[in-house]
Design a protein around this motif. Sequence first.
Motif, PDB file in Angstrom:
ATOM      1  N   LEU A 181      -0.610   5.272   5.585  1.00  0.00           N
ATOM      2  CA  LEU A 181       0.323   5.627   4.606  1.00  0.00           C
ATOM      3  C   LEU A 181       1.625   5.128   5.674  1.00  0.00           C
ATOM      4  O   LEU A 181       1.867   5.723   6.804  1.00  0.00           O
ATOM      5  CB  LEU A 181       0.578   7.146   4.506  1.00  0.00           C
ATOM      6  CG  LEU A 181       1.810   7.612   3.742  1.00  0.00           C
ATOM      7  CD1 LEU A 181       1.800   7.183   2.289  1.00  0.00           C
ATOM      8  CD2 LEU A 181       1.896   9.139   3.866  1.00  0.00           C
ATOM      9  N   ILE A 182       2.252   4.155   4.989  1.00  0.00           N
ATOM     10  CA  ILE A 182       3.453   3.578   5.748  1.00  0.00           C
ATOM     11  C   ILE A 182       4.817   3.881   4.622  1.00  0.00           C
ATOM     12  O   ILE A 182       4.782   3.357   3.626  1.00  0.00           O
ATOM     13  CB  ILE A 182       3.332   2.014   5.752  1.00  0.00           C
ATOM     14  CG1 ILE A 182       2.188   1.959   6.671  1.00  0.00           C
ATOM     15  CG2 ILE A 182       4.545   1.468   6.552  1.00  0.00           C
ATOM     16  CD1 ILE A 182       1.785   0.299   6.748  1.00  0.00           C
ATOM     17  N   SER A 183       5.943   4.233   5.442  1.00  0.00           N
ATOM     18  CA  SER A 183       7.068   4.277   4.677  1.00  0.00           C
ATOM     19  C   SER A 183       8.092   3.413   5.150  1.00  0.00           C
ATOM     20  O   SER A 183       7.993   3.200   6.519  1.00  0.00           O
ATOM     21  CB  SER A 183       7.683   5.841   4.971  1.00  0.00           C
ATOM     22  OG  SER A 183       9.323   5.706   4.858  1.00  0.00           O
ATOM     23  N   SER A 184       8.619   2.567   4.486  1.00  0.00           N
ATOM     24  CA  SER A 184       9.281   1.268   4.785  1.00  0.00           C
ATOM     25  C   SER A 184      10.319   1.005   3.691  1.00  0.00           C
ATOM     26  O   SER A 184      10.282   1.118   2.686  1.00  0.00           O
ATOM     27  CB  SER A 184       8.476   0.415   5.171  1.00  0.00           C
ATOM     28  OG  SER A 184       9.226  -0.974   5.684  1.00  0.00           O
ATOM     29  N   HIS A 185      11.602   0.465   4.416  1.00  0.00           N
ATOM     30  CA  HIS A 185      12.711  -0.224   3.553  1.00  0.00           C
ATOM     31  C   HIS A 185      12.396  -1.492   3.420  1.00  0.00           C
ATOM     32  O   HIS A 185      13.431  -2.154   2.385  1.00  0.00           O
ATOM     33  CB  HIS A 185      14.249   0.444   3.922  1.00  0.00           C
ATOM     34  CG  HIS A 185      14.510   1.681   3.901  1.00  0.00           C
ATOM     35  ND1 HIS A 185      14.614   2.554   4.969  1.00  0.00           N
ATOM     36  CD2 HIS A 185      14.776   2.491   2.830  1.00  0.00           C
ATOM     37  CE1 HIS A 185      15.076   3.732   4.546  1.00  0.00           C
ATOM     38  NE2 HIS A 185      15.021   3.672   2.993  1.00  0.00           N
ATOM     39  N   LEU A 186      11.612  -2.068   4.131  1.00  0.00           N
ATOM     40  CA  LEU A 186      11.576  -3.482   4.160  1.00  0.00           C
ATOM     41  C   LEU A 186      10.528  -3.841   2.727  1.00  0.00           C
ATOM     42  O   LEU A 186       9.290  -3.870   3.128  1.00  0.00           O
ATOM     43  CB  LEU A 186      10.991  -4.350   5.504  1.00  0.00           C
ATOM     44  CG  LEU A 186      11.811  -3.963   6.560  1.00  0.00           C
ATOM     45  CD1 LEU A 186      11.195  -4.314   8.073  1.00  0.00           C
ATOM     46  CD2 LEU A 186      13.143  -4.560   6.495  1.00  0.00           C
ATOM     47  N   LEU A 187      10.889  -4.195   1.699  1.00  0.00           N
ATOM     48  CA  LEU A 187      10.021  -4.115   0.387  1.00  0.00           C
ATOM     49  C   LEU A 187       9.262  -5.279   0.515  1.00  0.00           C
ATOM     50  O   LEU A 187       8.150  -5.400  -0.165  1.00  0.00           O
ATOM     51  CB  LEU A 187      10.978  -3.934  -0.759  1.00  0.00           C
ATOM     52  CG  LEU A 187      11.948  -2.674  -0.874  1.00  0.00           C
ATOM     53  CD1 LEU A 187      12.470  -2.479  -2.019  1.00  0.00           C
ATOM     54  CD2 LEU A 187      10.914  -1.599  -0.859  1.00  0.00           C
ATOM     55  N   ALA A 188       9.948  -6.447   1.017  1.00  0.00           N
ATOM     56  CA  ALA A 188       9.264  -7.779   0.765  1.00  0.00           C
ATOM     57  C   ALA A 188       8.078  -7.575   1.909  1.00  0.00           C
ATOM     58  O   ALA A 188       6.762  -7.961   1.454  1.00  0.00           O
ATOM     59  CB  ALA A 188      10.167  -9.014   1.266  1.00  0.00           C
ATOM     60  N   GLU A 189       8.186  -6.965   2.785  1.00  0.00           N
ATOM     61  CA  GLU A 189       7.112  -6.805   3.786  1.00  0.00           C
ATOM     62  C   GLU A 189       6.016  -5.948   3.220  1.00  0.00           C
ATOM     63  O   GLU A 189       4.882  -5.864   3.519  1.00  0.00           O
ATOM     64  CB  GLU A 189       7.532  -6.138   5.153  1.00  0.00           C
ATOM     65  CG  GLU A 189       6.738  -6.125   6.133  1.00  0.00           C
ATOM     66  CD  GLU A 189       6.201  -7.623   6.603  1.00  0.00           C
ATOM     67  OE1 GLU A 189       4.865  -7.677   6.797  1.00  0.00           O
ATOM     68  OE2 GLU A 189       6.754  -8.656   6.419  1.00  0.00           O
ATOM     69  N   MET A 190       6.634  -4.680   2.681  1.00  0.00           N
ATOM     70  CA  MET A 190       5.671  -3.792   1.964  1.00  0.00           C
ATOM     71  C   MET A 190       4.692  -4.342   0.870  1.00  0.00           C
ATOM     72  O   MET A 190       3.742  -4.219   0.685  1.00  0.00           O
ATOM     73  CB  MET A 190       6.539  -2.779   1.339  1.00  0.00           C
ATOM     74  CG  MET A 190       5.777  -1.594   0.947  1.00  0.00           C
ATOM     75  SD  MET A 190       5.004  -0.668   2.141  1.00  0.00           S
ATOM     76  CE  MET A 190       6.092   0.713   2.616  1.00  0.00           C
ATOM     77  N   GLN A 191       5.608  -5.417   0.328  1.00  0.00           N
ATOM     78  CA  GLN A 191       4.791  -6.052  -0.790  1.00  0.00           C
ATOM     79  C   GLN A 191       3.488  -6.845  -0.505  1.00  0.00           C
ATOM     80  O   GLN A 191       2.510  -7.092  -0.960  1.00  0.00           O
ATOM     81  CB  GLN A 191       5.727  -7.111  -1.796  1.00  0.00           C
ATOM     82  CG  GLN A 191       5.115  -7.734  -2.868  1.00  0.00           C
ATOM     83  CD  GLN A 191       6.325  -8.129  -4.016  1.00  0.00           C
ATOM     84  OE1 GLN A 191       7.115  -8.375  -3.568  1.00  0.00           O
ATOM     85  NE2 GLN A 191       5.887  -8.295  -5.102  1.00  0.00           N
ATOM     86  N   LEU A 192       3.678  -7.407   0.835  1.00  0.00           N
ATOM     87  CA  LEU A 192       2.462  -8.196   1.372  1.00  0.00           C
ATOM     88  C   LEU A 192       1.576  -7.325   1.927  1.00  0.00           C
ATOM     89  O   LEU A 192       0.317  -7.725   2.053  1.00  0.00           O
ATOM     90  CB  LEU A 192       3.258  -9.101   2.591  1.00  0.00           C
ATOM     91  CG  LEU A 192       3.995 -10.296   2.048  1.00  0.00           C
ATOM     92  CD1 LEU A 192       4.782 -11.089   3.238  1.00  0.00           C
ATOM     93  CD2 LEU A 192       3.331 -11.329   1.180  1.00  0.00           C
ATOM     94  N   MET A 193       1.956  -5.991   2.497  1.00  0.00           N
ATOM     95  CA  MET A 193       1.100  -5.031   3.121  1.00  0.00           C
ATOM     96  C   MET A 193       0.434  -4.155   2.328  1.00  0.00           C
ATOM     97  O   MET A 193      -0.888  -4.018   2.529  1.00  0.00           O
ATOM     98  CB  MET A 193       1.871  -4.428   4.084  1.00  0.00           C
ATOM     99  CG  MET A 193       1.190  -4.260   5.293  1.00  0.00           C
ATOM    100  SD  MET A 193       2.115  -3.991   6.905  1.00  0.00           S
ATOM    101  CE  MET A 193       3.876  -3.172   6.228  1.00  0.00           C
ATOM    102  N   ALA A 194       1.070  -3.610   1.291  1.00  0.00           N
ATOM    103  CA  ALA A 194       0.575  -2.367   0.655  1.00  0.00           C
ATOM    104  C   ALA A 194      -0.141  -2.692  -0.640  1.00  0.00           C
ATOM    105  O   ALA A 194       0.162  -3.855  -1.302  1.00  0.00           O
ATOM    106  CB  ALA A 194       1.620  -1.448   0.398  1.00  0.00           C
TER     107      ALA A 194
END
Lengths: 309, 243
Positions: A181-194
């Motif tokens: 479970l990762i909380s992040s503001h880096l949405l571009a990064e989150m799109q690649l990861m989650a």
Amino acid sequence: MIVEACGLTKRYGKVTAVDDLSFTVRPGHITGFLGPNGSGKSTTLRLMMGLDHGDGSTLFDGRRLREHAHVTRVVGAHLDAKSFHPGRPARAHLRMLGSEARVGRRRVDEVIDLVGLGDVARGRPRGFSLGMCQRLGLASAILAQPAVLIIDEPANGLDPQSIHWLRDFLTTYAHRGAAVLISSHLLAEMQLMADHLVVIGQGRLIADESMADFVARSARNDVLVRCSNPLVLRSVLAEAGLVVHLEGVDGLAVSGSTTDRIGDLAFQSGVSVREMVSRHASLEQAFLDLTSGVQDFAAGAAPSEGTSA
Amino acid sequence: MTSMLLYEWRRVTTIRATYVLSTLSLLSAAGVAWLRLQVGEQGGVIIGGIPIDNPLVAGANPLSATFAATIAAAAFGHEYRYRLVGVTLGEFPRRAVVYVGKGLMMLLWIAMLYAASVALAWVIVISAGGTIGGPDSALVGQLIRSGSFLAGYCGVAFAITALTRSLILGVVTPLAVTIFEVVAWSLLEEPAPWLTPYLPMAAANRFLSGEADPTQAPGWSVLLGWTALITTVSYLSFRFRDA
């Protein structure tokens, strides 16, 4: 190991920071935890870890965290990049954190090498950069090889290479069967990861679905068609039941269909197509669309040209 | 609990401040022991209201006790100052285990420090040509009382730090109470003489001197009561407040 957050609620006086929040974090997946500033993300993570008191419960394979024999083998958390004594060498810090699960020196050294702190492990972390602090925090979280990782803003302060490394690392960790479970503001990064998202706003659940479903909900998923006669094509597409908007001089934004079907309709109407692009919303766009009404601390509009900042 | 004790041992022994403060505590104890040796035959010395005519119990002198109390206060002080408390509770979610584990390790370290101060004072006495007779009950009693006082003093610093989440307040408050008590004593002596024996430092003086006054509550019971009260409030605060 399945993590179930059930009815998490946290009140500060009359303010409800987290409001009856329930969601599940599944093994083998990276679940992104998103929300605007002040939406209650960090409070939720602290409630899950038992650091804050509130209503509701978080179950790790059906049991509360304190009911497990070796907590650090169940969950590794990294909620604050600078949670270490600046005078305690990084290696000693990890040795200390390894006490609960009796992690040996070899594993400590292995983790230090894994996060790339080998050269500074015996030094005091007083002068660590934010990126190095993040690496030390991540090392702390994975030290006992837990079945669940809960991480708050892990990419803050990392350079692009480190972010790439972090993405690969967390993806591999999840694919080995861990729930992440990762909380992040880096949405571009989150799109690649989650691959799954839990989105909250003002402490309430807004979305709990796969990344693909979440992004598909955005109105920005459409097809841009540039053609010789946009007015004719617009009426043809509208008659076919599609939602069409004029865009620019010769363009149409068409929602609810595929490039194949639009191409067929254009061919049948005799309109020549100059360009046709399928446009997909980014996570950022979908996130902004869905959280625009639940932002606690919204900034004003960006200054236009000619206005002083 | 064993894991928590190991965690605490590694926490205490891996920062330089522990060794610096321990050394300062021992050096002050050695200095006071030497001073007592020099003036002992002239009838003893009074520092901070505590009779200190025995060089062997110099480890409980106010300066050494303050350095030792700083080590005790760091048990929780560093947790909050460096935001480590989340990490610690992430490993040990049962807060009672954390509180008791930290308390036990603090007492162990203070006991080791006190034992070292007694040994050091012994060496100083012998080096200075002094003699120490065989075990006698008065000496053993004084050693136990001084050691208990030091442990209680450090325990109060430990508890106040957990309560206030501030290392500085944990160290300064017991000192401030000592000063405040001098004022309180002078103000209360006439209007409420029955109250003064229950002041903590007055009780400490009675306890350390080993004198029993049948008209007053035993010093040890008053001290124990204060320590238990502060520790209970501190524990409940740690147990039920957000980290």
